[in-house]
Each structure stands twice: as structure tokens, then as C-alpha cells.
Write a protein that holds these residues in place. Structure first.
Motif, PDB file in Angstrom:
ATOM      1  N   TRP B  50       0.841  -1.211   0.000  1.00  0.00           N
ATOM      2  CA  TRP B  50       0.000   0.000   0.000  1.00  0.00           C
ATOM      3  C   TRP B  50       0.872   1.257   0.000  1.00  0.00           C
ATOM      4  CZ3 TRP B  50      -2.848  -2.640   4.602  1.00  0.00           C
ATOM      5  CH2 TRP B  50      -3.755  -3.569   4.108  1.00  0.00           C
ATOM      6  N   ARG B  51       1.996   1.203   0.737  1.00  0.00           N
ATOM      7  CA  ARG B  51       2.898   2.356   0.773  1.00  0.00           C
ATOM      8  C   ARG B  51       3.449   2.621  -0.630  1.00  0.00           C
ATOM      9  NH1 ARG B  51       5.889   1.655   5.448  1.00  0.00           N
ATOM     10  NH2 ARG B  51       4.761   3.342   6.483  1.00  0.00           N
ATOM     11  N   SER B  52       3.852   1.542  -1.320  1.00  0.00           N
ATOM     12  CA  SER B  52       4.404   1.699  -2.675  1.00  0.00           C
ATOM     13  C   SER B  52       3.340   2.219  -3.646  1.00  0.00           C
ATOM     14  CB  SER B  52       4.969   0.366  -3.170  1.00  0.00           C
ATOM     15  OG  SER B  52       3.900  -0.509  -3.511  1.00  0.00           O
ATOM     16  N   GLN B  53       2.080   1.987  -3.308  1.00  0.00           N
ATOM     17  CA  GLN B  53       0.981   2.455  -4.173  1.00  0.00           C
ATOM     18  C   GLN B  53       0.510   3.865  -3.807  1.00  0.00           C
ATOM     19  OE1 GLN B  53      -1.792  -0.698  -3.286  1.00  0.00           O
ATOM     20  NE2 GLN B  53      -1.233  -1.899  -5.104  1.00  0.00           N
ATOM     21  N   GLY B  54       1.135   4.458  -2.784  1.00  0.00           N
ATOM     22  CA  GLY B  54       0.734   5.811  -2.374  1.00  0.00           C
ATOM     23  C   GLY B  54      -0.577   5.864  -1.605  1.00  0.00           C
ATOM     24  N   LYS B  55      -0.975   4.726  -1.009  1.00  0.00           N
ATOM     25  CA  LYS B  55      -2.214   4.725  -0.223  1.00  0.00           C
ATOM     26  C   LYS B  55      -2.044   5.582   1.036  1.00  0.00           C
ATOM     27  CE  LYS B  55      -4.516   1.840  -2.840  1.00  0.00           C
ATOM     28  NZ  LYS B  55      -5.509   2.417  -3.765  1.00  0.00           N
ATOM     29  N   ARG B  56      -3.181   6.053   1.556  1.00  0.00           N
ATOM     30  CA  ARG B  56      -3.138   6.935   2.727  1.00  0.00           C
ATOM     31  C   ARG B  56      -3.657   6.210   3.982  1.00  0.00           C
ATOM     32  NH1 ARG B  56      -3.333  12.495   1.249  1.00  0.00           N
ATOM     33  NH2 ARG B  56      -5.246  12.872   2.416  1.00  0.00           N
ATOM     34  N   GLY B  57      -4.937   6.318   4.261  1.00  0.00           N
ATOM     35  CA  GLY B  57      -5.459   5.685   5.468  1.00  0.00           C
ATOM     36  C   GLY B  57      -5.713   4.196   5.275  1.00  0.00           C
ATOM     37  N   VAL B  58      -5.483   3.407   6.324  1.00  0.00           N
ATOM     38  CA  VAL B  58      -5.793   1.975   6.294  1.00  0.00           C
ATOM     39  C   VAL B  58      -6.753   1.662   7.446  1.00  0.00           C
ATOM     40  CG1 VAL B  58      -4.872  -0.372   6.433  1.00  0.00           C
ATOM     41  CG2 VAL B  58      -3.487   1.456   5.393  1.00  0.00           C
ATOM     42  N   TRP B  59      -7.861   1.029   7.122  1.00  0.00           N
ATOM     43  CA  TRP B  59      -8.848   0.612   8.123  1.00  0.00           C
ATOM     44  C   TRP B  59      -8.839  -0.902   8.219  1.00  0.00           C
ATOM     45  CZ3 TRP B  59     -11.344   4.623  10.491  1.00  0.00           C
ATOM     46  CH2 TRP B  59     -11.426   5.841   9.801  1.00  0.00           C
ATOM     47  N   PHE B  92      -4.789   3.292  10.576  1.00  0.00           N
ATOM     48  CA  PHE B  92      -3.350   3.528  10.387  1.00  0.00           C
ATOM     49  C   PHE B  92      -3.197   4.540   9.272  1.00  0.00           C
ATOM     50  CE2 PHE B  92       0.803   2.158   8.471  1.00  0.00           C
ATOM     51  CZ  PHE B  92       1.607   2.442   9.568  1.00  0.00           C
ATOM     52  N   TRP B  93      -2.166   5.383   9.355  1.00  0.00           N
ATOM     53  CA  TRP B  93      -1.967   6.439   8.381  1.00  0.00           C
ATOM     54  C   TRP B  93      -0.587   6.275   7.767  1.00  0.00           C
ATOM     55  CZ3 TRP B  93      -5.028   9.415   5.795  1.00  0.00           C
ATOM     56  CH2 TRP B  93      -4.587  10.608   5.211  1.00  0.00           C
ATOM     57  N   ILE B  94      -0.514   6.029   6.474  1.00  0.00           N
ATOM     58  CA  ILE B  94       0.764   5.722   5.828  1.00  0.00           C
ATOM     59  C   ILE B  94       1.614   6.964   5.533  1.00  0.00           C
ATOM     60  CG2 ILE B  94       1.811   4.753   3.729  1.00  0.00           C
ATOM     61  CD1 ILE B  94      -0.360   2.615   3.729  1.00  0.00           C
ATOM     62  N   PRO B  95       1.039   8.079   5.007  1.00  0.00           N
ATOM     63  CA  PRO B  95       1.902   9.219   4.639  1.00  0.00           C
ATOM     64  C   PRO B  95       2.593   9.854   5.849  1.00  0.00           C
ATOM     65  CG  PRO B  95      -0.303   9.444   3.685  1.00  0.00           C
ATOM     66  CD  PRO B  95      -0.365   8.329   4.675  1.00  0.00           C
ATOM     67  N   GLU B  96       3.568  10.697   5.569  1.00  0.00           N
ATOM     68  CA  GLU B  96       4.170  11.540   6.613  1.00  0.00           C
ATOM     69  C   GLU B  96       3.117  12.519   7.128  1.00  0.00           C
ATOM     70  OE1 GLU B  96       7.638  11.630   7.631  1.00  0.00           O
ATOM     71  OE2 GLU B  96       7.519   9.685   6.611  1.00  0.00           O
ATOM     72  N   GLY B  97       3.259  12.981   8.326  1.00  0.00           N
ATOM     73  CA  GLY B  97       2.411  14.060   8.842  1.00  0.00           C
ATOM     74  C   GLY B  97       1.149  13.552   9.509  1.00  0.00           C
ATOM     75  N   ALA B  98       0.356  14.526   9.995  1.00  0.00           N
ATOM     76  CA  ALA B  98      -0.856  14.191  10.760  1.00  0.00           C
ATOM     77  C   ALA B  98      -1.921  13.582   9.852  1.00  0.00           C
ATOM     78  CB  ALA B  98      -1.395  15.442  11.436  1.00  0.00           C
ATOM     79  N   HIS B  99      -2.679  12.634  10.385  1.00  0.00           N
ATOM     80  CA  HIS B  99      -3.712  11.997   9.580  1.00  0.00           C
ATOM     81  C   HIS B  99      -4.923  12.914   9.415  1.00  0.00           C
ATOM     82  CE1 HIS B  99      -6.921  11.088  12.477  1.00  0.00           C
ATOM     83  NE2 HIS B  99      -5.982  10.882  13.371  1.00  0.00           N
TER      84      HIS B  99
END
Lengths: 273, 273
Positions: B50-59, B92-99
Motif C-alpha cells: 500500500w505504501r508503494s501504491q501511495g495509499k493513505r489511510g488503512v482501516w 493507520f496512516w501511511i503518509p508523513e504528517g498528521a492523519h
């Protein structure tokens, strides 16, 4: 800790530390790591004791770092009551029949802020996220009211965060509910009028693409506004022919905690004259 | 299922089944029991993808019977977003910074029902539970609005359940917030006026000790009512000098789902004349 006999085995089992709640039940807050089997035995013994004492609801608060212990509570018949980022609250009902424990929170609360200055300009923003992103639409500031926060305080805070404009709260003009706004939850949207106390806009970098004071006629000319039920209310408010629900401080039951009753105080004043 | 390389080990790991959400993230609904270690590996591999795909939030939605798996998600940095009786939702939040994930629901919603017949009698109850139990106080019916239920529907339902009286909803007279009503959550209380459509009371056995049509003057003579801010509003309403917020159907965005805008429609009508 006390010692009890569990299921006819002559065995010493420690009990869980608990405090009584105000409704004939007990609350357990786990804080120390322990073996899952040991916890399961302690829980069984504790429930036996609480049952003999006529206790009703049982709450177990499990901090996120001890989530492995939840399994034992579920095996005893506990269910999930609610969760916050750092803990899971489980619940169990000892008596026969349906439980009378309070429901989990069901609604998010958000505000829409109608802020007009004395040049007939309204405070509007373009958001970096959300469904209006990239559409060029100028909308009123919106935001979520935090738990424990009053609607009037939340509206002032959101306008300040998004635009740096200071405001005073005037009244709630209208509200509506939307359902299944995320997963199964509902949202209550309060449309609020605020009076600006400062005028220099500084937009919030993280969420706001742009912000400005926009002439009322330009705002209303936007296509999405034409179909927007609230515009008649804004218009009537601007003409000073509409009265909503301002917040009036209540004689609070809890000293130090301010509560407001939102109602049509103009009608009430005129009925008393 | 796809196969990926995990952390430089040449190893085949299955990925979790997921669906995309509307905000650049993914949702996983666990439904089958599995070994905790296997789940931990699948989750690690899935996050890498998911990180390699640029995904953001994970539920991740974990049903109560699989709660033992939550431990692995917590170790990967997931937190609890919310829970309902039968499941726990982790985020869970994959990108840098606040979710930018939505907040958990923060409020319960409840109603107080002012129902007066044409003999100037109000519908009142004595409850089997709660702080007024055993005090002899006659109070208006109250109750919780369910998630997904409109305030006007909830008020009609609660009056029907407690007293068997059919009503039509007139308007919201006022509302207030109380905080920390249970644990950290807040409560929004809507005071509603309803018009009775039937008159034979049958009290609900489980919650209601007694119910009756009570002369207005007797209701008001009760000591607790003397100090009660809302009585002036009820009086003004009875005199027809007070106007609250009736629900007006909105042109809904979702066909089949009815929404109401609650506002002062008398003012709006008179401003249009």
C-alpha cells in the motif's frame, strides 16, 4: 486481594481491582501486563464474586498496549462498548434480561459558519481536501465540534483556526442530520451565525487552499448556492427578519462547567412583556 | 492473491484482501480465523505494498471473535478508531504528517417530549430507573435517538414506546449540550413539542413505573419544575407566542433518504411576504 473458590477447585485466585460505578456496576481499568491465562482466571473469579454481590454492569477498560487480554473477556461474554485511540472499553451484564447500559455515541457534530462583515462581505474558504477540492467553489468555513466542546465554542475555534478571524457567536440559524456520514454513524450539522471581531485573514496552511472576504452577491451567484436551501435563511438574517436560537447560559448543575440553552429568546422576551 | 518480497527475504507472503475507500485509502474486513504470526506477516507485506501504491489511510475491521488478531495490528502502529458491540475498527496512516481521518462519534442525542392535549394536560411519566426513581416526580418522556434516526422520528418513537400514545412532531423548542454524560462523551438534548393523535395510555412495563395525562398547573406546581428554565418556553408555547424550529423536508442528495432542515420557518415565511 481477596481469595475465592472457583468452580469447586480449591485454589487461590487473585481478583481484579475494581471500583463501583453509580449504577450498581463495577469498572476495571487494566494497567499491567499479565499472562492471558492468569487474566482469564482472575476475571472468572471476579465475575463470580460480583454476581454474588448482586452487581449489574461490568466495564473493563483495556489500554491499547494490553489488547492481547481482550480475548479472555470476549470468551466470558463481554462485548465491545466503545473505543478511543488508546483504549477499548468492554461491557458485560450480570443480571438476567436485557442490559440497561448507555448506548455508544452515535453522532458527530459539525458547524457551518456564516460570518458577514459590515461591507456585506462573507468569510469564505477553499479547502485542500473534501468534495469541493479543486472545484473553485468558495464555501463558508466548516468543521467538527470536539467531544466536551459546546457548539458556540467549536464554531469560534474553527473560524479562528481556518482564517485567523476572531468572532463572537450570535446564534444557531438552523440544523440538519445526515446519516451514515462515516460507517454507521450520523452527523448533526449546525448552521451558525458569528459576528467578526477582526478582519485580517491568515489562512490555515494544512487544510485551507485560500480564504477571503467575498461580496455577498458574488457568493450567492455561485451555481451551487442557487440550489442551496440555506440561502433564504442567510438573506432573511441579513435583512434582520430572521431569529434563530442564541445560546443563553443555564444555571448549571456542575459549578465551573458552563452550559447553554439554545432557544428563540426573542419570542420569549416578547411573550413576557 | 499477489506475491511480494518482504524486507529482502525471498519469501512468498499472502496479502490481505482489501477494498479501496473514497479517500485514497484501503479497508480490510477480517472474517476468517488465522494464526497471529501469519496475520502479522500478511499485514507487514500489505502495508509495504500500500505504501508503494501511495495509499493513505488503512482501516482494519476486526470482528469480536477474531479479537486476538488486534495485537499484531497494534504492533504495526494501528490505533483504535471506534468499536461497536460486534467489532473493533483499527486505523493507520501511511503518509508523513498528521492523519486526516474522520473523528469518532462524540455525541449521544436524546429528546425530551412536551405533549399537551386540548384539556391543557401534559403527558408525564415516572421512570423505574434513573435519578428520579422513587422521588414521585412526574416528568416528560425522554429517550435516546438511535444512530441513523432523525430527531423527529426518535421523539415519536420514544413517546409511543413509553406510553403507547401516537403523536405528530411539531418542532424543536430548544436544545442544550451536557458533557461527560458517560465517560468522555457529550450529549445533545433536544426539547421537542409533539401533538397527540391518540389518548389511551399504556405504559411500557420495562422502564416506566407510571404514566398519566396531568393537568398543566399540577405539573408546574412540582418543586423541581419551579427551577426549570424550560417552563417559560412551555408556557409561551402554550400561549402560542413562541416559535421554535420545525423540521422541513430537504431536497435530499440521496434519493430515498429523507432529510429535514430544522429552522424558524415562520420568520422565513413572513420575511418573504
Amino acid at each position: 486481594m481477596e481469595q475465592v473458590l472457583v468452580e469447586n477447585e480449591v485454589q487461590q485466585v487473585k481478583l481484579l481491582d475494581s471500583v463501583n460505578d453509580d449504577h450498581g456496576g463495577v469498572i476495571v481499568e487494566l494497567s499491567e501486563a499479565m499472562d492471558l491465562k492468569v487474566f482469564a482466571l482472575m476475571l472468572k473469579a471476579s465475575i463470580a464474586l460480583w454476581r454474588s454481590q448482586g452487581k449489574r454492569g461490568v466495564w473493563i477498560k483495556i489500554p491499547i498496549e494490553l489488547i492481547n487480554l481482550a480475548e479472555a473477556a470476549v470468551k466470558e461474554g463481554f462485548w465491545f462498548h466503545h473505543a478511543e485511540p488508546k483504549y477499548l472499553m468492554l461491557a458485560f451484564w450480570i443480571p438476567e434480561g436485557a442490559h440497561t447500559l448507555p448506548a455508544n455515541a452515535s453522532h458527530c457534530v459539525s458547524i457551518v459558519a456564516f460570518v458577514m462583515n459590515n461591507k456585506r462581505e462573507v468569510l469564505v474558504v477553499q479547502e485542500k481536501c473534501g468534495k469541493f477540492r479543486g472545484t473553485g467553489i468558495w464555501k463558508f468555513p466548516t468543521g467538527g465540534v470536539d467531544e466536551g466542546e459546546d457548539i458556540c465554542a467549536g464554531a469560534i475555534r474553527e473560524v479562528k483556526e481556518e482564517t485567523a478571524i476572531d468572532t463572537e457567536f450570535v446564534e444557531v440559524l438552523a440544523f440538519w442530520q445526515s446519516h451514515k456520514s462515516f460507517f454507521e454513524k450520523s452527523n448533526l450539522h449546525f448552521v451558525c451565525m458569528l459576528r467578526p471581531l477582526s478582519f485580517d485573514i491568515q489562512k490555515q496552511e494544512s487544510e485551507i487552499e485560500d480564504a477571503q472576504w467575498m461580496p455577498w452577491d458574488d457568493y450567492v451567484a455561485q451555481p451551487f448556492v442557487q440550489k442551496y436551501e440555506l440561502v433564504d435563511i442567510y438573506r432573511a438574517k441579513e435583512d434582520e427578519t430572521y431569529f434563530g436560537f442564541p445560546p443563553v447560559p443555564m444555571a448549571s448543575k456542575h459549578p465551573g462547567q458552563k452550559s447553554y440553552l439554545y432557544f428563540n429568546d426573542r419570542d420569549l422576551k416578547s411573550s413576557k412583556v
